[in-house]
Structures are given as C-alpha cells and as structure tokens.
Design an enzyme around this catalytic site. Sequence first.
Site, PDB file in Angstrom:
ATOM      1  N   HIS A  14       0.826  -1.207   0.000  1.00 53.98           N
ATOM      2  CA  HIS A  14       0.000   0.000   0.000  1.00 53.98           C
ATOM      3  C   HIS A  14       0.861   1.258   0.000  1.00 53.98           C
ATOM      4  O   HIS A  14       0.428   2.312  -0.497  1.00 53.98           O
ATOM      5  CB  HIS A  14      -0.944  -0.014   1.202  1.00 53.98           C
ATOM      6  CG  HIS A  14      -2.341   0.426   0.847  1.00 53.98           C
ATOM      7  ND1 HIS A  14      -3.135  -0.258  -0.051  1.00 53.98           N
ATOM      8  CD2 HIS A  14      -3.068   1.493   1.251  1.00 53.98           C
ATOM      9  CE1 HIS A  14      -4.295   0.354  -0.166  1.00 53.98           C
ATOM     10  NE2 HIS A  14      -4.274   1.425   0.606  1.00 53.98           N
ATOM     11  N   ARG A  54       1.334   2.154  -3.485  1.00 53.23           N
ATOM     12  CA  ARG A  54       0.117   2.799  -4.019  1.00 53.23           C
ATOM     13  C   ARG A  54       0.086   4.274  -3.590  1.00 53.23           C
ATOM     14  O   ARG A  54      -0.200   5.159  -4.397  1.00 53.23           O
ATOM     15  CB  ARG A  54      -1.106   2.055  -3.505  1.00 53.23           C
ATOM     16  CG  ARG A  54      -2.468   2.659  -3.891  1.00 53.23           C
ATOM     17  CD  ARG A  54      -3.562   1.684  -3.456  1.00 53.23           C
ATOM     18  NE  ARG A  54      -4.886   2.266  -3.441  1.00 53.23           N
ATOM     19  CZ  ARG A  54      -5.703   2.324  -4.490  1.00 53.23           C
ATOM     20  NH1 ARG A  54      -5.281   1.870  -5.663  1.00 53.23           N
ATOM     21  NH2 ARG A  54      -6.919   2.831  -4.382  1.00 53.23           N
ATOM     22  N   TYR A  70      -4.057  12.961  -0.282  1.00 53.39           N
ATOM     23  CA  TYR A  70      -2.718  13.084  -0.867  1.00 53.39           C
ATOM     24  C   TYR A  70      -2.306  14.544  -1.043  1.00 53.39           C
ATOM     25  O   TYR A  70      -1.115  14.845  -1.124  1.00 53.39           O
ATOM     26  CB  TYR A  70      -2.656  12.348  -2.207  1.00 53.39           C
ATOM     27  CG  TYR A  70      -2.850  10.869  -2.044  1.00 53.39           C
ATOM     28  CD1 TYR A  70      -1.864  10.083  -1.465  1.00 53.39           C
ATOM     29  CD2 TYR A  70      -4.041  10.258  -2.413  1.00 53.39           C
ATOM     30  CE1 TYR A  70      -2.050   8.726  -1.278  1.00 53.39           C
ATOM     31  CE2 TYR A  70      -4.234   8.896  -2.230  1.00 53.39           C
ATOM     32  CZ  TYR A  70      -3.241   8.138  -1.659  1.00 53.39           C
ATOM     33  OH  TYR A  70      -3.427   6.791  -1.462  1.00 53.39           O
TER      34      TYR A  70
END
Length: 249
Positions: free
Chosen positions: A191, A194, A226
């Site tokens: 992850h 990702r 993000y």
Amino acid sequence: LDAARVRAYLAFLNASGRSPRSVARKLAALRSFARYLRQRGWLEADPTAAVRAPRAGRRLPRFVPEEDLLRLLEGSWEDSPRGRRDRAVFELLYGTGMRLSELVGLDREDVDLRARTARVLGKGSKERIVIFGGAAREALLAHMEELRRSGEPSAGPLFPGRRGRISPRSVQRLVKARLSSLSRSSGHSPHALRHSFATHMLDHGADIRVIQELLGHASLSTTQVYTHVSIETLRKAFHDAHPRAREPR
C-alpha cells in the site's frame, strides 16, 4: 443505561489515553447493543442517539520518497525467474497504483502490453483500466517470457503461486524486504507503493481527479488526503532550502 452513563464511559476512555478511533469503535459497539436491547423490548429509548463520536483525524498515508524509490527500481535485481517476478511486481504496484488484491487477481489475458494497460477488478467488483509505462512493460515482458519458458499455459494468473496464484502474504514479504533497505521510507507495504504512486503524480502536477480515476476511488474526498502529503513535502523542501525559512535567533 442512559446517555449520561454513555458519555461518562467515553470520557473515561478518553482520559485513559484511547485514540479517537478507538473511542469511536467502542461507541459503535454500544449503538449496536442498544439497538439489540430495543428490538428485544428491554430498552425504550436509545441512550446513544444523542451522543456524538469523537472526530478521528485522517492519518496521512505512508509513502516512499521519490528519489529513493527510483534508485531502488533502477538498481540491481536478481537475474533469476524470482528476481524478474519481483521486479515486475514492484514496477506494476508503483507504476499503476493498484491495490494488492488487484495485483494478485490479475490474469495474463488482463494485461495488454501493446497498449500498456491492465484490466483490474477493484473494490465492490468494479472493473477499471489502469495504465503503466515503459519500465513496467519491460519488467512484465521479462517476467512473462520466463513464464513461457517454464511451460506455464498462455492464460492464467499473471503471478502464479503454489496454490494457483501468488499469495498476498508473499507479495507483502517481498515488498517489505526491499523497502526495509530504504532508511527514509515511512512505509514498507504494497500500500505504501500505491500511496507513493499518487503522491509522486500529484507532486508532478497531475490533476487530482485523474489520480482518483487511476486509483479507483469512489469518492474524491478519499483521494484528497494526498494533497496534504504534498503540502507537507513542499513545506519540508521550503524549510530545508530557503535561506529565510528558519526562525530568527
């Protein structure tokens, strides 16, 4: 069991040092219990109805600094079937931002090397197309040629394992082994790759809605976490580089 006792219990949990997420989970359990008691006729009113859960701050995703990850990917990989497989796994996870479950579920017929796309099955059985670049295509070509040489059928799992497909645990182990060598990495899981995909694309000016589509997020609010990571990255770069960024003595 009344609202005052519920609030007192939550206050006790908070004073005991429990995180907001932990307190919210306890309240959710109480809500379920109160619903059960009302269904059985043992409680007239829901004592949790007027009690609000504490707001849990969203955790910033862990990611790998871009220069460190590129150095790792462009470094030496074992010249063996396993080494070629591992590199293909890394290039695909970072190159597309796909989830671990999506990678494990890939079949060879899902990958179009000419178009540099792959068809993945995401959360809620939603299918989407992800795009990968030249480095991932090169790694996939080497891996798939190795599968052909080993006598694997032309169709089937992209990453075979002992029980048909490679297990998620095996992917986690190989990713952790590689990322653990990076001292500045804040994450050692698939992850984290990702998260790195999304963070690095945003850092280079990609539109957040494009990132949302590539990640397969149903809600834009999920992707917006993000932007906080990128702001923190910019803030650190500013404080490290600008001569007037430091506090005056």
